[in-house]
Design a protein around this motif. Structure first.
Motif, short mmCIF file in Angstrom:
data_model
loop_
_atom_site.label_atom_id
_atom_site.label_comp_id
_atom_site.label_asym_id
_atom_site.label_seq_id
_atom_site.Cartn_x
_atom_site.Cartn_y
_atom_site.Cartn_z
N LEU A 48 -4.00 16.29 3.92
CA LEU A 48 -2.66 16.86 3.79
C LEU A 48 -1.59 15.78 3.92
CD1 LEU A 48 -3.07 20.16 5.85
CD2 LEU A 48 -3.15 19.86 3.36
N ASP A 49 -1.81 14.83 4.82
CA ASP A 49 -0.86 13.72 5.00
C ASP A 49 -1.51 12.45 4.46
OD1 ASP A 49 0.94 11.82 5.78
OD2 ASP A 49 1.24 12.61 7.80
N VAL A 50 -1.32 12.21 3.17
CA VAL A 50 -1.95 11.05 2.52
C VAL A 50 -1.42 9.75 3.10
CG1 VAL A 50 -2.26 9.82 0.34
CG2 VAL A 50 -2.42 12.31 0.40
N SER A 51 -0.12 9.68 3.36
CA SER A 51 0.49 8.46 3.90
C SER A 51 -0.15 8.07 5.22
CB SER A 51 1.99 8.64 4.08
OG SER A 51 2.63 8.84 2.84
N PHE A 75 0.84 -1.20 0.00
CA PHE A 75 0.00 0.00 0.00
C PHE A 75 0.88 1.26 0.00
CE2 PHE A 75 -3.26 -2.98 1.58
CZ PHE A 75 -4.31 -2.63 0.74
N THR A 76 1.87 1.26 -0.87
CA THR A 76 2.75 2.42 -1.02
C THR A 76 1.93 3.64 -1.43
OG1 THR A 76 4.58 1.00 -1.70
CG2 THR A 76 4.76 3.33 -2.26
N SER A 77 2.22 4.78 -0.80
CA SER A 77 1.44 6.00 -1.08
C SER A 77 2.31 7.15 -1.55
CB SER A 77 0.66 6.43 0.16
OG SER A 77 1.52 6.60 1.27
N ILE A 96 -3.70 6.72 4.57
CA ILE A 96 -3.67 5.35 4.06
C ILE A 96 -3.34 4.37 5.19
CG2 ILE A 96 -2.58 3.73 2.46
CD1 ILE A 96 -4.33 5.75 1.05
N ARG A 97 -2.39 4.74 6.03
CA ARG A 97 -2.02 3.86 7.16
C ARG A 97 -3.22 3.61 8.08
NH1 ARG A 97 2.99 6.66 7.17
NH2 ARG A 97 2.21 8.09 8.77
N LYS A 98 -4.00 4.63 8.34
CA LYS A 98 -5.18 4.47 9.19
C LYS A 98 -6.21 3.56 8.52
CE LYS A 98 -4.88 8.86 11.70
NZ LYS A 98 -5.53 10.18 11.94
#
Length: 269
Positions: free
Chosen positions: A129-132, A100-102, A135-137
């Protein structure tokens, strides 16, 4: 869009040429007197009518030419030329890699900005603002694989795993090699599809599902098979037909593609 406008303009020009061949100047004068309007207004109305007819004809042409519906026992598959992000009232499946690389970029292991995944990340970057971190959440509740990825020993997830993000379903798809390239074997692809159908059946809640032709981008390589976009499309359809997890009259499966030259709907099986 430009190509569509050119098609409409060409068809409109043909209609007007035919119309002005049939309607002589005298006929237009008679029509003008009957409607109590000037000849120029009559000609303008003819142009407007021709443009309207051309637009409708062009739309119907593309619906018929670039779309195919496959109906079976308790399922409907629609293959159509479309942008997945323009699809309405459905879950849209976005293929990521197994980690799930962002991060969008040009370095090995980065997401290509022009890929569907890259477009999705750029699309939500205006909202988060913090896409990474977002995605982690989203993937936090997923069960990772017991072994790490070959690429930098990152945490990875079984291909076919789905994470729900509003109207999007994020899919763990391509496996990464030690260089960060997406590489799959044919059997990996089949296993991924089988798990994906199971996951989609779990999350769809009666909604339509829209997926791209998985594996057709240059970012994913097959190490033991030479599969065309047409082959991949037919494999997707075949595995869905055979899956016990396909929708039971609770929504359609849309398979969308952008390059009309990559497949032939006549060869869809």
């Amino acid at each position: 869009m430009i190509e569509r406008i050119k098609e409409i303009a060409g068809f409109c020009s043909t209609i007007l040429t035919f119309a002005f061949f049939i309607l002589t100047e005298d006929n237009i004068v008679v029509l003008s007197n009957a409607l109590h309007i000037s000849m120029w207004i009559v000609k303008l109305l003819l142009i407007i009518v021709a443009f309207f007819i051309s637009t409708i004809a062009n739309l119907l042409f593309h619906i018929i030419r670039w779309r195919k519906t496959i109906r079976g026992y308790n399922y409907t598959i629609v293959v159509k030329k479309a942008n997945i992000f323009h699809m309405k009232k459905c879950y849209k499946v976005i293929p990521f890699d197994e980690c799930f690389t962002s991060k969008v970029g040009t370095d090995p292991g980065d997401i290509n900005s022009n890929s569907i995944c890259g477009q999705y990340i750029r699309k939500i970057s205006h909202k988060y603002l913090d896409v990474s971190n977002y995605i982690r959440k989203i993937i936090d509740s997923l069960e990772p694989s017991k072994t790490p990825s070959e690429y930098k020993n990152k945490k990875r997830y079984p291909s076919g795993t789905i994470a729900v993000a509003d109207d999007y379903l994020l899919l763990a798809f391509a496996k990464l090699n030690k260089n960060g390239n997406g590489v799959m074997k044919y059997d990996d692809y089949l296993e991924c599809l089988d798990k994906m159908w199971e996951e989609l059946d779990k999350y769809r809640n009666g909604k339509d599902i829209c997926i791209p032709i998985l594996g057709s981008s240059s970012a994913t390589r097959f190490s033991d098979a030479n599969l065309s976009t047409q082959d991949l499309l037919n494999i997707i359809i075949c595995t869905y037909r055979l899956s016990k997890h396909k929708a039971q009259n609770t929504g359609k499966l849309y398979i969308v593609y952008k390059d009309a030259n990559a497949i032939s709907l006549d060869d869809v099986s």
